[in-house]
Design a protein around this motif. Structure first.
Motif, short mmCIF file in Angstrom:
data_model
loop_
_atom_site.label_atom_id
_atom_site.label_comp_id
_atom_site.label_asym_id
_atom_site.label_seq_id
_atom_site.Cartn_x
_atom_site.Cartn_y
_atom_site.Cartn_z
N SER A 101 -48.02 -12.02 -47.30
CA SER A 101 -47.10 -13.13 -47.48
C SER A 101 -47.65 -14.41 -46.86
O SER A 101 -48.73 -14.43 -46.26
N ILE A 102 -46.87 -15.49 -47.00
CA ILE A 102 -47.23 -16.80 -46.48
C ILE A 102 -46.04 -17.33 -45.69
O ILE A 102 -44.89 -17.12 -46.07
N PRO A 106 -44.77 -13.95 -51.64
CA PRO A 106 -43.50 -14.39 -51.07
C PRO A 106 -43.76 -15.32 -49.89
O PRO A 106 -44.69 -15.09 -49.10
N VAL A 107 -42.96 -16.36 -49.79
CA VAL A 107 -43.10 -17.33 -48.69
C VAL A 107 -41.91 -17.17 -47.76
O VAL A 107 -40.75 -17.33 -48.18
N ILE A 159 -41.29 -17.95 -54.07
CA ILE A 159 -42.55 -17.32 -54.43
C ILE A 159 -43.59 -18.40 -54.73
O ILE A 159 -43.31 -19.37 -55.43
N LEU A 160 -44.78 -18.19 -54.20
CA LEU A 160 -45.90 -19.07 -54.55
C LEU A 160 -46.76 -18.36 -55.59
O LEU A 160 -47.22 -17.25 -55.37
N ASP A 216 -47.56 -30.24 -50.50
CA ASP A 216 -46.27 -29.81 -49.96
C ASP A 216 -45.92 -28.46 -50.58
O ASP A 216 -45.57 -28.37 -51.76
N LEU A 217 -46.01 -27.41 -49.77
CA LEU A 217 -45.77 -26.06 -50.26
C LEU A 217 -44.37 -25.92 -50.85
O LEU A 217 -44.17 -25.28 -51.89
N ALA A 218 -43.38 -26.52 -50.20
CA ALA A 218 -41.99 -26.37 -50.64
C ALA A 218 -41.78 -26.89 -52.07
O ALA A 218 -40.90 -26.41 -52.78
N GLN A 219 -42.60 -27.86 -52.50
CA GLN A 219 -42.41 -28.48 -53.80
C GLN A 219 -42.88 -27.60 -54.96
O GLN A 219 -42.51 -27.84 -56.12
N ILE A 220 -43.68 -26.58 -54.68
CA ILE A 220 -44.20 -25.77 -55.78
C ILE A 220 -43.69 -24.33 -55.72
O ILE A 220 -44.13 -23.48 -56.50
N LEU A 221 -42.75 -24.04 -54.82
CA LEU A 221 -42.21 -22.69 -54.75
C LEU A 221 -41.32 -22.38 -55.95
O LEU A 221 -40.58 -23.23 -56.43
N ARG A 222 -41.41 -21.15 -56.43
CA ARG A 222 -40.53 -20.67 -57.48
C ARG A 222 -39.39 -19.88 -56.84
O ARG A 222 -39.57 -19.25 -55.79
N PRO A 223 -38.20 -19.85 -57.46
CA PRO A 223 -37.09 -19.09 -56.89
C PRO A 223 -37.35 -17.58 -56.97
O PRO A 223 -38.12 -17.12 -57.82
N ILE A 224 -36.72 -16.83 -56.08
CA ILE A 224 -36.87 -15.38 -56.08
C ILE A 224 -35.48 -14.74 -56.09
O ILE A 224 -34.55 -15.24 -55.46
#
Length: 258
Positions: free
Chosen positions: A47-48, A70-71, A82-83, A105-113
Motif C-alpha cells: 500500500s501507499i 490502496p492509499v 486507490i492509486l 498531488d496524490l489526493a487529486q488522482i485517487l480513485r474511489p474504493i
C-alpha cells in the motif's frame, strides 16, 4: 452433493476431463464462499500512505509491478482511495526528477474504493465488480476495521485456479537473475534445480520445493516482506497466500571461505 457425484462419475467414465471437473466443482462452491476466504490480509497488502511523496512510494510501485494500490491515512486505519499506476504516466517528467511536475498531488488522482463486509459471498461481489467496472474493494470486519483487500482476480481464481501474468515467474523459468547476487525464485522450484543453480546442499528428503525449505524455517506462513537467512542465502517473501509461499527474492551471501 448429488450434482457433484454425477460429475465425478462422468469424469471416471471419461465423459469430461479432470480440468473440467475441477472447474465445475469450484463453480458449485462459488456461491457459498465468503470474501474473507479469498482476500489478501491487510498485513500482506502493498500500500501507499497519503503522506508519502512520489519519490518515496514510486520504488515500491516499480518493484511490485502491481497496477492498483490502496492509499491509507497515516495511522494505516482508513483507506482514502486507490492509486492506479497508469495515472502516474502523465507525470512522466516529474517521475524522472525534472521540474515540470513538482506540484504532484496524490489526493487529486485517487480513485474511489468500495467497502464490503468479510461475509459477502464472492459470486455477489463478482457481479458488483462487473456492474461498477471496478477491480478492487476494501474488506471490513464486523467492527468496521479494514481487514484486507480483494480484487477481481482473487475472485476469478476461485473458479479457474491461479492466473499468471507477465510479472509472474513462468514454470519454465523458476529462477530469474536480477543482479550479480540477487534472484527472483518461484517457491515451487524443485530443490534439485535450486541446488544445481546455486551449488547449494539442501536436502530433498523432507521437502520437494525450495518454498518448503523456507516455510519450515519460518515455522509458520510468513507475510510479504518477511525475511530469513538459511545457510548462505537471504530469503525475502515477495508473495504468499494463506496456505503457501508463492515467490521469493534471494540474495546469495558470501561464505566465510570466499
Amino acid at each position: 452433493d448429488e450434482l457433484t457425484s454425477v460429475l465425478r462419475d462422468a469424469e471416471e467414465n471419461n465423459l469430461i476431463d479432470k480440468g473440467v471437473l475441477d472447474m465445475m466443482e469450484e463453480t458449485i462452491d462459488f456461491s457459498s464462499t465468503p470474501v474473507k476466504d479469498v482476500m489478501v490480509p491487510k498485513t500482506q497488502v502493498i500500500s501507499i500512505k497519503e503522506t508519502e511523496g512520489l519519490d518515496e512510494f514510486l520504488p515500491r510501485i516499480l518493484e511490485s509491478a502491481h497496477s492498483r494500490f490502496p492509499v491509507f491515512d497515516e495511522p494505516q486505519e482508513k483507506i482514502k482511495g486507490i492509486l492506479l499506476a497508469k495515472d502516474l504516466l502523465k507525470f512522466g517528467p516529474g517521475l524522472l526528477g525534472q521540474e515540470e511536475n513538482l506540484n504532484f498531488d496524490l489526493a487529486q488522482i485517487l480513485r474511489p474504493i468500495n467497502f464490503i463486509p468479510e461475509s459477502k459471498k464472492i459470486n455477489i461481489l463478482l457481479e458488483e465488480f462487473k456492474t461498477n467496472r471496478s477491480h478492487m474493494a476494501a474488506v471490513v470486519d464486523e467492527f468496521g476495521e479494514i481487514s484486507g483487500i480483494v480484487t477481481i482476480e482473487d475472485v476469478l481464481e476461485e473458479i479457474v485456479g491461479e492466473i499468471k501474468d507477465e510479472t509472474d515467474i513462468s514454470e519454465a523459468e523458476d529462477i530469474i537473475q536480477l543482479t550479480e547476487n540477487e534472484f527472483n525464485v518461484s517457491a515451487l522450484a524443485e530443490i534439485e534445480t535450486f541446488n544445481d543453480r546455486f551449488s547449494a546442499n539442501f536436502e530433498a528428503s523432507d521437502f520437494d520445493t525450495i518454498g518448503g525449505i523456507v516455510l519450515n524455517a519460518f515455522g509458520k506462513i510468513p507475510l510479504v516482506n518477511d525475511s530469513i537467512e538459511i545457510e548462505n542465502f537471504h530469503f525475502t517473501v515477495l508473495s504468499a497466500n494463506k496456505r503457501q509461499i508463492l515467490k521469493l527474492r534471494i540474495k546469495v551471501l558470501e561464505s566465510e571461505a570466499e
